[in-house]
Design an enzyme around this catalytic site. Structure first.
Site, PDB file in Angstrom:
ATOM      1  N   ASP A 190      73.509 -15.692  38.092  1.00 38.74           N
ATOM      2  CA  ASP A 190      74.569 -15.648  39.109  1.00 38.74           C
ATOM      3  C   ASP A 190      74.560 -16.934  39.943  1.00 38.74           C
ATOM      4  OD1 ASP A 190      75.294 -13.004  38.323  1.00 38.74           O
ATOM      5  OD2 ASP A 190      73.560 -12.253  39.434  1.00 38.74           O
ATOM      6  N   HIS A 217      72.995  -7.449  40.657  1.00 42.64           N
ATOM      7  CA  HIS A 217      73.520  -8.152  39.486  1.00 42.64           C
ATOM      8  C   HIS A 217      74.539  -7.289  38.740  1.00 42.64           C
ATOM      9  CE1 HIS A 217      73.806 -10.849  36.146  1.00 42.64           C
ATOM     10  NE2 HIS A 217      73.480  -9.870  35.298  1.00 42.64           N
TER      11      HIS A 217
HETATM   12  N1  LIG Z   1      69.906 -10.389  34.044  1.00 34.26           N
HETATM   13  C1  LIG Z   1      70.907 -11.084  33.538  1.00 34.26           C
HETATM   14  O1  LIG Z   1      71.474 -11.945  34.209  1.00 34.26           O
HETATM   15  C2  LIG Z   1      71.335 -10.864  32.112  1.00 34.26           C
HETATM   16  C3  LIG Z   1      72.144 -11.837  31.483  1.00 34.26           C
HETATM   17  C4  LIG Z   1      72.508 -11.637  30.163  1.00 34.26           C
HETATM   18  C5  LIG Z   1      72.088 -10.489  29.481  1.00 34.26           C
HETATM   19  N2  LIG Z   1      71.319  -9.584  30.115  1.00 34.26           N
HETATM   20  C6  LIG Z   1      70.822  -8.385  29.420  1.00 34.26           C
HETATM   21  O2  LIG Z   1      69.731  -8.752  28.580  1.00 34.26           O
HETATM   22  C7  LIG Z   1      69.600  -7.785  27.525  1.00 34.26           C
HETATM   23  C8  LIG Z   1      69.441  -8.488  26.184  1.00 34.26           C
HETATM   24  O3  LIG Z   1      70.592  -9.209  25.839  1.00 34.26           O
HETATM   25  P1  LIG Z   1      70.708  -9.988  24.434  1.00 34.26           P
HETATM   26  O4  LIG Z   1      72.012 -10.649  24.415  1.00 34.26           O
HETATM   27  O5  LIG Z   1      69.466 -10.792  24.207  1.00 34.26           O
HETATM   28  O6  LIG Z   1      70.698  -8.744  23.427  1.00 34.26           O
HETATM   29  P2  LIG Z   1      70.305  -8.748  21.869  1.00 34.26           P
HETATM   30  O7  LIG Z   1      70.746  -7.452  21.301  1.00 34.26           O
HETATM   31  O8  LIG Z   1      70.780  -9.999  21.231  1.00 34.26           O
HETATM   32  O9  LIG Z   1      68.715  -8.823  21.911  1.00 34.26           O
HETATM   33  C9  LIG Z   1      67.949  -7.791  22.423  1.00 34.26           C
HETATM   34  C10 LIG Z   1      66.625  -7.771  21.679  1.00 34.26           C
HETATM   35  O10 LIG Z   1      65.855  -6.700  22.226  1.00 34.26           O
HETATM   36  C11 LIG Z   1      65.153  -6.123  21.141  1.00 34.26           C
HETATM   37  N3  LIG Z   1      64.695  -4.784  21.466  1.00 34.26           N
HETATM   38  C12 LIG Z   1      65.394  -3.617  21.447  1.00 34.26           C
HETATM   39  N4  LIG Z   1      64.578  -2.609  21.764  1.00 34.26           N
HETATM   40  C13 LIG Z   1      63.365  -3.143  22.003  1.00 34.26           C
HETATM   41  C14 LIG Z   1      62.108  -2.596  22.365  1.00 34.26           C
HETATM   42  N5  LIG Z   1      61.929  -1.297  22.543  1.00 34.26           N
HETATM   43  N6  LIG Z   1      61.067  -3.447  22.507  1.00 34.26           N
HETATM   44  C15 LIG Z   1      61.241  -4.770  22.337  1.00 34.26           C
HETATM   45  N7  LIG Z   1      62.397  -5.343  21.984  1.00 34.26           N
HETATM   46  C16 LIG Z   1      63.443  -4.522  21.812  1.00 34.26           C
HETATM   47  C17 LIG Z   1      66.136  -6.143  19.985  1.00 34.26           C
HETATM   48  O11 LIG Z   1      65.482  -5.982  18.747  1.00 34.26           O
HETATM   49  C18 LIG Z   1      66.762  -7.518  20.172  1.00 34.26           C
HETATM   50  O12 LIG Z   1      66.081  -8.498  19.444  1.00 34.26           O
HETATM   51  C19 LIG Z   1      70.851  -6.916  27.620  1.00 34.26           C
HETATM   52  O13 LIG Z   1      70.519  -5.723  28.285  1.00 34.26           O
HETATM   53  C20 LIG Z   1      71.798  -7.735  28.483  1.00 34.26           C
HETATM   54  O14 LIG Z   1      72.738  -6.949  29.155  1.00 34.26           O
HETATM   55  C21 LIG Z   1      70.929  -9.756  31.417  1.00 34.26           C
HETATM   56  O1  LIG Z   2      77.536  -9.474  31.705  1.00 30.52           O
HETATM   57  C1  LIG Z   2      76.630  -8.998  31.052  1.00 30.52           C
HETATM   58  O2  LIG Z   2      76.684  -7.871  30.542  1.00 30.52           O
HETATM   59  C2  LIG Z   2      75.390  -9.809  30.812  1.00 30.52           C
HETATM   60  C3  LIG Z   2      74.820 -10.399  32.052  1.00 30.52           C
HETATM   61  O3  LIG Z   2      74.509  -9.448  33.018  1.00 30.52           O
HETATM   62  C4  LIG Z   2      75.650 -11.509  32.612  1.00 30.52           C
HETATM   63  O4  LIG Z   2      75.834 -11.568  33.835  1.00 30.52           O
HETATM   64  O5  LIG Z   2      76.095 -12.374  31.843  1.00 30.52           O
END
Ligand SMILES: NC(=O)c1ccc[n+]([C@@H]2O[C@H](COP(=O)([O-])OP(=O)(O)OC[C@H]3O[C@@H](n4cnc5c(N)ncnc54)[C@H](O)[C@@H]3O)[C@@H](O)[C@H]2O)c1
Ligand SMILES: O=C(O)C[C@H](O)C(=O)O
Length: 353
Positions: A190, A217
């Protein structure tokens, strides 16, 4: 035939390399040896390391000179990611862990655990729609942290952050290991977005801009404090409205552009590394390391809130007050608190049920 001690060491290293699974102590010896002359280096685990965020995050952490050991855990594909990254000629030793039976080995001895495990959004979904799947994933992983590295700093990325951080706190409380200073929800993306969008409006280099983003967030809980932008700047009401909306909807902008292929991964990996690096500099004892994060807080009546925090040897050592807000921000704060209260409660109830 006698070998020089140098040759002996080389033979020992080769033998260790040829073993399919090096034991923990030889990995750590190698890591300590590589860190010689520099900082001792920290041990970092990434849980969800084979995912969209996990892979670029793992690559960037492999490049971080503060990291001596990098553990990559996932339920799929972590051996491939580990083999790939292990060829990079940087200092950190990389080791892969696959599936629940290897979770404890992945976590043992870690200083910092970064958690991007879980499902991402598709167009039309809110972050809260991820709760049902991600809450259980975060619970299991945090139980592992409580058991194997209770003193590690945890950087929680998995959404919905407004609920997953309270879930993690409850898991740690149940295990008797909870230290609020060591649990940090990652909201750096953010701030990264806010810096970028504000810099565009002001015609500045984004690296010169710093925008505090407080609250949480998700949607209206993401509250950029444009009145506190550095360098000091003023915005018209139209600019304030445009910037606030764009920062609050930055995640959705990416989800829609990716059209079903997930959410922000590359900018998130960048943001996660920025934050993890700040945590490691704090652990090293650097002074004046300040970032925004979603933490246990007494800044508002809510038990968790994102504000600037000072990172030190024990985690978030100081949680800063909000500072003076203008009328637009005061209204935004009330909306943010209303939504946050429900999300926090939902997380707590998930563990207490
Ligand atoms: N905080 C933030 O600002 C922010 C920003 C972007 C994404 N996110 C969040 O981050 C998370 C991941 O996003 P992504 O794009 O990498 O998703 P993705 O699906 O590409 O990757 C997620 C990974 O987690 C693994 N996984 C699933 N269950 C698991 C477990 N029990 N133990 C270990 N690994 C496990 C999957 O195998 C996969 O490799 C999502 O929840 C997304 O919303 C948060
Ligand atoms: O928007 C989402 O679901 C992923 C993450 O929280 C973001 O802010 O990009």
């Amino acid at each position: 035939m006698e070998f020089s001690s140098d040759a002996n060491q080389r033979i020992a290293r080769l033998a260790a390399h040829l073993q399919p699974q090096m034991d923990e102590s030889s990995i750590l010896r190698r890591a300590d040896c590589r860190a010689k002359g520099g900082s001792p280096g920290f041990k970092v685990a990434i849980l969800g390391a084979a995912g969209g965020i996990g892979q670029p995050l793992a690559m960037l952490m492999k490049m971080n000179p503060l990291v001596s050991v990098l553990h990559l855990y996932d339920v799929v594909n972590s051996p491939g990611v580990t083999a790939d990254l292990s060829h990079m000629d940087t200092g950190a030793v990389v080791r892969g862990f696959l599936g629940q039976p290897q979770l404890e080995s992945a976590l043992t001895g870690m200083d910092l655990v970064i958690i991007p495990a879980g499902v991402p959004r598709k167009p039309g979904m809110t972050r809260d729609d991820l709760f049902n799947i991600n809450a259980g994933i975060v619970k299991t992983l945090c139980e592992g942290v409580a058991k194997c590295c209770p003193n590690a700093i945890v950087n929680l990325i998995s959404n919905p952050v407004n609920s997953t951080v309270p879930i993690a706190a409850e898991v740690f409380k149940k295990a008797g290991t909870y230290d609020p200073k060591r649990l940090l929800g990652v909201t750096t993306l953010d701030v990264v977005r806010a810096n970028t969008f504000v810099a565009e409006v002001l015609g500045l280099d984004p690296r010169e801009v710093n925008v505090p983003v407080v609250g949480g967030h998700s949607g209206v809980t993401i509250l950029p404090l444009l009145s506190q932008v550095k360098p000091p700047s003023s915005f018209t009401p139209e600019e304030t409205e445009y910037l606030t909306n764009r920062i609050q909807n930055g995640g959705t902008e990416v989800v829609e552009a990716k059209a079903g292929a997930g959410s922000a991964t590359l900018s998130m990996a960048y943001a996660a590394v920025k934050f993890a690096d700040a945590c490691l500099r704090g652990l090293r004892g650097d002074a004046g390391v300040v970032e925004c994060a979603f933490v246990a807080s007494e800044v508002t009546e809510l038990p968790f809130f994102a504000t600037k925090v000072r990172l030190g040897r024990t985690g978030a050592e100081e949680v800063y007050q909000l500072g003076p807000l203008n009328e637009y921000e005061r209204v935004g704060l009330e909306k943010a608190k209303e939504e946050l209260a429900g999300s926090i409660q939902k997380g707590i109830a998930f563990i207490k049920k």
